[in-house]
Motif scaffolding. Structure first.
Motif, PDB file in Angstrom:
ATOM      1  N   ALA A 139       0.841  -1.194   0.000  1.00  0.00           N
ATOM      2  CA  ALA A 139       0.000   0.000   0.000  1.00  0.00           C
ATOM      3  C   ALA A 139       0.880   1.249   0.000  1.00  0.00           C
ATOM      4  O   ALA A 139       1.678   1.439   0.912  1.00  0.00           O
ATOM      5  CB  ALA A 139      -0.905  -0.015   1.230  1.00  0.00           C
ATOM      6  N   PRO A 140       0.757   2.102  -1.014  1.00  0.00           N
ATOM      7  CA  PRO A 140       1.644   3.265  -1.091  1.00  0.00           C
ATOM      8  C   PRO A 140       1.471   4.239   0.073  1.00  0.00           C
ATOM      9  O   PRO A 140       2.461   4.781   0.568  1.00  0.00           O
ATOM     10  CB  PRO A 140       1.275   3.925  -2.421  1.00  0.00           C
ATOM     11  N   LEU A 141       0.264   4.472   0.530  1.00  0.00           N
ATOM     12  CA  LEU A 141       0.072   5.419   1.625  1.00  0.00           C
ATOM     13  C   LEU A 141       0.666   4.889   2.932  1.00  0.00           C
ATOM     14  O   LEU A 141       1.234   5.650   3.717  1.00  0.00           O
ATOM     15  CB  LEU A 141      -1.408   5.762   1.793  1.00  0.00           C
ATOM     16  N   GLU A 142       0.573   3.592   3.151  1.00  0.00           N
ATOM     17  CA  GLU A 142       1.207   2.995   4.336  1.00  0.00           C
ATOM     18  C   GLU A 142       2.719   3.141   4.255  1.00  0.00           C
ATOM     19  O   GLU A 142       3.382   3.470   5.249  1.00  0.00           O
ATOM     20  CB  GLU A 142       0.825   1.520   4.457  1.00  0.00           C
ATOM     21  N   ALA A 143       3.281   2.902   3.064  1.00  0.00           N
ATOM     22  CA  ALA A 143       4.732   3.035   2.892  1.00  0.00           C
ATOM     23  C   ALA A 143       5.178   4.470   3.158  1.00  0.00           C
ATOM     24  O   ALA A 143       6.195   4.700   3.812  1.00  0.00           O
ATOM     25  CB  ALA A 143       5.137   2.601   1.481  1.00  0.00           C
ATOM     26  N   ILE A 144       4.416   5.435   2.676  1.00  0.00           N
ATOM     27  CA  ILE A 144       4.764   6.842   2.894  1.00  0.00           C
ATOM     28  C   ILE A 144       4.683   7.173   4.383  1.00  0.00           C
ATOM     29  O   ILE A 144       5.595   7.784   4.942  1.00  0.00           O
ATOM     30  CB  ILE A 144       3.864   7.759   2.053  1.00  0.00           C
TER      31      ILE A 144
END
Length: 182
Positions: A139-144
């Protein structure tokens, strides 16, 4: 596109990659280090790097999934059978295929999060998807979020959000596809 790596640059770049549904590779380089993050439609699906912390075995040892003797047995199996580390783990019965898949997704997330710690070097964003690249979407938002926490704490997150405080989202038919997180 390309540019210089600087503290805090990655969150904005990853958000723009996500918003554009970019497919390709973000490459970060210094003279002695490298990191590649592969995107499919704006979502990280693979990442790799040359740092010790980027290794699957290092992660599994740190989290206690493997002990030192299991790690060494897997490395020996790699040499003897000419197989990769993940295959050695499943052949030796240390992880099931499902467990290995879950660990590889965690590894991709870890590698993306570790990229937030970069403060020097250069980056390039290519439009070519590698011919041979595994797919363990994170998940990109989790990674950010995790990357910001790992590299600068809450102050960095607040600084990234302040410019957007007056904005709001009007959901469209593509909103769930573009931004939904599992």
């Amino acid at each position: 596109r390309s540019g210089d790596v600087a503290a805090g640059f990655l969150s904005e770049l990853l958000l723009s990659i996500r918003a554009a549904s970019h497919t390709g590779v973000l490459s970060m380089r210094t003279q002695s280090r490298w990191k590649d993050i592969v995107f499919l439609k704006g979502r990280p699906v693979w990442a790799d790097g040359g740092d010790h912390a980027d290794r699957l075995g290092t992660m599994l040892l740190e989290q206690g999934t493997l002990d030192r003797s299991q790690f060494e047995a897997a490395v020996a199996a790699m040499s003897e059978r000419n197989i990769d580390f993940g295959s050695a783990l499943t052949e030796l019965g240390y992880l099931t295929a499902t467990e290995l898949y879950a660990q590889l997704r965690l590894l991709v997330l870890r590698r993306v999060v570790l990229a937030f710690g970069w403060g020097v070097g250069t980056w390039t964003l290519g439009s070519v998807f590698p011919r041979q690249s595994s797919s363990f979407e994170v998940a990109p938002l989790e990674a950010i979020f995790q990357g910001l926490l790992a590299s600068g704490g809450r102050a960095a997150i607040r600084a990234d959000l302040v410019p957007h405080e007056g904005l709001y989202v009007i959901p469209t038919r593509r909103f769930a596809v573009d931004w939904a997180e599992d």
